[in-house]
Design an enzyme around this catalytic site. Structure first.
Site, short mmCIF file in Angstrom:
data_model
loop_
_atom_site.label_atom_id
_atom_site.label_comp_id
_atom_site.label_asym_id
_atom_site.label_seq_id
_atom_site.Cartn_x
_atom_site.Cartn_y
_atom_site.Cartn_z
N ARG A 191 21.52 -23.57 -8.11
CA ARG A 191 22.58 -23.16 -9.03
C ARG A 191 21.96 -22.82 -10.39
O ARG A 191 21.46 -23.72 -11.06
CB ARG A 191 23.62 -24.28 -9.15
CG ARG A 191 24.19 -24.69 -7.81
CD ARG A 191 25.28 -25.76 -7.93
NE ARG A 191 24.80 -27.02 -8.45
CZ ARG A 191 24.19 -27.97 -7.71
NH1 ARG A 191 23.92 -27.78 -6.44
NH2 ARG A 191 23.83 -29.11 -8.26
N THR A 221 19.62 -40.60 1.70
CA THR A 221 19.81 -39.87 0.45
C THR A 221 21.17 -39.18 0.44
O THR A 221 21.86 -39.15 -0.59
CB THR A 221 18.69 -38.84 0.25
OG1 THR A 221 17.45 -39.53 0.09
CG2 THR A 221 18.93 -37.97 -0.96
N GLY A 255 14.72 -39.20 0.70
CA GLY A 255 14.22 -40.24 -0.20
C GLY A 255 12.80 -40.69 0.09
O GLY A 255 11.99 -39.98 0.69
N GLU A 287 0.82 -1.21 0.00
CA GLU A 287 0.00 0.00 0.00
C GLU A 287 0.86 1.26 0.00
O GLU A 287 0.59 2.21 -0.75
CB GLU A 287 -0.92 0.00 1.23
CG GLU A 287 -1.89 -1.17 1.28
CD GLU A 287 -1.34 -2.36 2.06
OE1 GLU A 287 -2.14 -3.06 2.70
OE2 GLU A 287 -0.10 -2.59 2.01
N ALA A 342 12.02 -37.27 -8.89
CA ALA A 342 12.16 -37.66 -10.29
C ALA A 342 12.02 -39.17 -10.35
O ALA A 342 12.54 -39.90 -9.49
CB ALA A 342 13.52 -37.22 -10.84
#
Length: 375
Positions: free
Chosen positions: A211, A200, A296, A56, A158
């Site tokens: 990156r 993991t 994981g 605002e 993935a």
């Protein structure tokens, strides 16, 4: 153009402006503001960075003409308290704004209807609820942190076309292509933390950094004791590392990690889902708004079992690996019957140079504080 159409158009623009603050304003909400005289816009602003002026005030400063008699379109209720900046409700009143259209009431305890009440007490007309659904979606992470004390949890993985995140030997690099991985780096660059389990870190030895660097520098969170020679600790000067121990004894054994520059915290709970929820409580106390969970399967399963997954980003590589021992993305207890399967709403499917990229939000009941109506 009738008044409703004018209101909707200006609020849509305010929402577009608010989105520009993503990754820069948290733990504050993304807020946009449009000042208009009828159809004509005389000023625009948004909350650009945490600690800077609110939307605002930015719009009032940018106004091409005095705002007296104008309408202010704001995606969130103007604040009525002094924090890092003065109250926006007073700034609108002092500017002589005649009407304020608000998409969402702010559940923050120091506001929570107070800004609207202050405006009305000063004779300013206030309409609430225009663009409420879009504003709720935009500010969902802020709303969760404010009302539940926990961050918004983004689950990412993935997998191959047959639903595997690694081969039976544990090989997983790379399932997705470089273009998909650039999207992941973009996600990392706008969150407060990137979280992974101990296994993991052992198997993949990831950096978990964005990156190139994004708007935010995420804390890299590890559940359990990582290897002493992992890349997370070797790059501590690039991004902070927080190790979550499950017992005081485990935390006490991590003096070497603290000497390397990591922070160690203890979160105790019985069972993986309760422990994950307790970890989110800890990150919420640290005012983290968005957390990206990168695995994981055990960690993702615990997050889902705990009811803490809010958003999913899935990258599917056009590959098949087979093998019953090959792991799938989400472990844990899961649901017992397909009727209880957790739905994902607003699912978008994109092609990313051959990969399929799917993203959407977990469907849940709408808390009462998000059900703003036009009043």
């Amino acid at each position: 153009m009738n008044q409703q159409a004018i209101d909707e158009r200006h609020m849509q623009r305010a929402l577009e402006l608010a989105k520009r603050g993503e990754g820069r304003v948290e733990p504050n909400p993304m807020v946009g503001c449009v000042l208009a005289l009828g159809e004509r816009v005389i000023g625009e602003g948004w909350h650009e960075r945490f600690g800077d002026g609110h939307a605002e005030v930015s719009a009032l400063r940018a106004a091409s003409t005095p705002a007296a008699g104008a309408t202010a379109y704001v995606t969130l209720e103007p604040c009525c308290h002094t924090g890092k900046t003065p109250p926006c409700s007073k700034a609108l009143i002092d500017a002589g704004v005649a009407r304020v259209v608000v998409a969402k009431r702010d559940p923050f305890p120091k506001v929570d209807g107070g800004g609207i009440a202050e405006l009305r007490a000063a004779g300013v007309s206030v309409d609430l609820g225009v663009g409420a659904e879009a504003a709720t979606n935009l500010m969902a992470p802020y709303l969760k942190l404010t009302t539940a004390g926990r961050p918004w949890v983004i689950a990412k993985w993935a997998m191959t076309l047959d639903g595997k995140i690694a081969t039976r030997t544990g090989s997983s690099q790379w399932i997705s292509n470089e273009a998909s991985r650039r999207i992941v780096h973009g996600l990392r660059g706008r969150v407060d933390a990137v979280l992974a389990g101990r296994r993991t870190v052992i198997v993949d030895d990831p950096l978990l950094t964005a990156r190139p660097a994004g708007a935010r520098l995420a804390t890299r969170v590890v559940l359990g004791t990582p290897p002493r020679d992992c890349r997370l600790l070797k790059t501590i000067e690039q991004a902070p590392v927080l190790i979550i121990a499950g017992e005081p004894a485990e935390a006490a054994s991590l003096a070497w990690a603290e000497e390397a520059g990591a922070e160690v915290a203890t979160v105790q709970a019985e069972g993986n889902p309760d422990r994950f929820a307790a970890v989110m409580d800890e990150l919420g106390r640290r005012r983290m708004t968005n957390v990206l969970v990168e695995g994981g399967a055990g960690v993702l399963g615990a997050a889902l079992d705990a009811g803490q997954v809010d958003e999913v980003h899935v990258f599917v590589g056009p590959k098949l690996v087979g093998g019953q021992p090959s792991p799938s993305p989400i472990a844990g207890a899961g649901v017992e019957a397909m009727a209880g399967a957790i739905a994902v709403s607003g699912l978008a499917v994109e092609s990313v140079e051959g990969d399929a990229y799917l993203h959407g939000r977990v469907s849940r009941g709408v808390p009462h504080h998000t059900q703003d109506k036009v009043v």
